[in-house]
Design an enzyme around this catalytic site. Sequence first.
Site, short mmCIF file in Angstrom:
data_model
loop_
_atom_site.label_atom_id
_atom_site.label_comp_id
_atom_site.label_asym_id
_atom_site.label_seq_id
_atom_site.Cartn_x
_atom_site.Cartn_y
_atom_site.Cartn_z
N GLU A 1 -1.91 -9.19 4.29
CA GLU A 1 -1.89 -9.65 5.68
C GLU A 1 -3.27 -9.85 6.29
OE1 GLU A 1 -1.56 -5.10 5.90
OE2 GLU A 1 -1.00 -6.74 4.55
N CYS B 1 0.83 -1.21 0.00
CA CYS B 1 0.00 0.00 0.00
C CYS B 1 0.87 1.26 0.00
CB CYS B 1 -0.98 -0.03 1.17
SG CYS B 1 -2.38 1.11 0.98
N HIS C 1 -3.66 -5.37 0.64
CA HIS C 1 -3.11 -5.83 1.92
C HIS C 1 -3.15 -7.36 2.00
CE1 HIS C 1 -2.67 -1.97 4.06
NE2 HIS C 1 -3.65 -1.58 3.26
#
Length: 509
Positions: A169, A79, A167
Amino acid sequence: MEEKIIILDFGSQYTQLIARRVRELNVYCEIVPFNKTLVADAAVKGVILSGSPSSVRDPNAPFPELGAVKGRIPLLGICYGAQYLAHHYGGEVLPSKTREYGRASLLITDTYSKLLKGMTDNSQVWMSHGDTIVKVPDHYKVIGSTKNVRIGAFEITGESSYGIQFHPEVYHTAEGLQLLHNFVVDICGCSQNWTAESFVESTVGQLKTLLGKDKVILGLSGGVDSSVAAVLLSRAIGKNLTCIFVDNGLLRKNEFENVHAFYRKMGLDVVGVDARQLFLDHLKGIADPELKRKSIGKDFIAVFEQEARKIKDVKWLAQGTIYPDVIESVSVNGPSVTIKSHHNVGGLPEKMNLKVVEPLRLLFKDEVRKVGHSLSIDPAILNRHPFPGPGLAIRIISDVTAEKVALLQEVDHVYMEGLHEFGLYEKVWQAAAILLPVQSVGVMGDERTYENVIALRAVTSMDGMTADWANLPYEFLSTISNRIINTIKGINRVVYDISSKPPATIEWE
């Protein structure tokens, strides 16, 4: 530590989650502020640049110095990190015409990319950004796009450097762990040997070297962190460790006796201190939660110091500090500051001229539990819910008295026993009963009552940073409500808290 991944923190709410995902791959990683000077030494196998609430176009945006590592070791910008790698090296980042928050589908435009290997086309990814990369430098190659974001992922030609605008994660990115595996294991070459067993072996060895024959004291709380720290230290230095367990009168029903028995069973040298009256006397008339904390903290230090001074030739104070405590003490805008006061014992180390040892400071809470399992610690200790340092004092939303504590202990006992009975205890991250500062009208038999209200709280979470209220079965809530009202004199109403964090906190005070 032989090898590690460095995560540069630009202030993203997801930074700790990146670290947790990397460690799920059995790879050790550290979070450091974005302005830390990086060195491309043999131990650092790769660097991940986190997201950020900032825009790379802001004059005060956090810019790292990557000169020592870029092009030498693998980089992954997530990001904001990706936008920095584009913007700083000649690309262009602008405010998004269509802001992309939430789910999107990733179209893989380079099927040979090492970063996206094994991922399926149009898999779901999670976007959260107000800016977008509209142009990358000439030697950058676009490897993935979404419907609204043409440059969704890129790699830098001639380097093992990558950027992604989504993202990986978060759980909403369906194949995020595959992407992180590709980067950390395949591209960075990490050997995936960071396990609970390897941590125990290396930490016990390090503690033996560090502490030698020195004496160590540790304040036990009955919680997971201090218990695991105690057993680790005991493995390393045996009887040179003395644990102090203070009963502040604010523990759960029978907590002091039960936990003390567990510790003795584990072979720990534990000094139990009954200081209930002292703590309750000093809490008299205090309703403000911060003043409660200060009173309890001050008394704990006084009691702990008094007991510690009875042990001759102590050199070290051990603490159950874990990695989130360490991370929270480091600002992304500057150097380290002291760990939050409720995670330690104030100025005691300086006052008593003690050095501090923190054997768990590298671990997240779930990793602490894994280490505890590898140490064969009783699951009854390891699987306990987090419990606040000030205990029931901050679950009594008014001034604290012995009568209120006794009442709440009984309610809490019924609640915890019920969670175990219904097989719900280990499905919940944390549960609490709160004694509210209101009374309500009720009817029991033919009599009108005017008694106390109890709020029950239960949340599900991975790490306590965010939490959802637990959707407990109606049958359970009905049973527990009836038990509390029918068996505990002084309660005539039970309510259930359905607030999530954020915007609420887990504890009420």
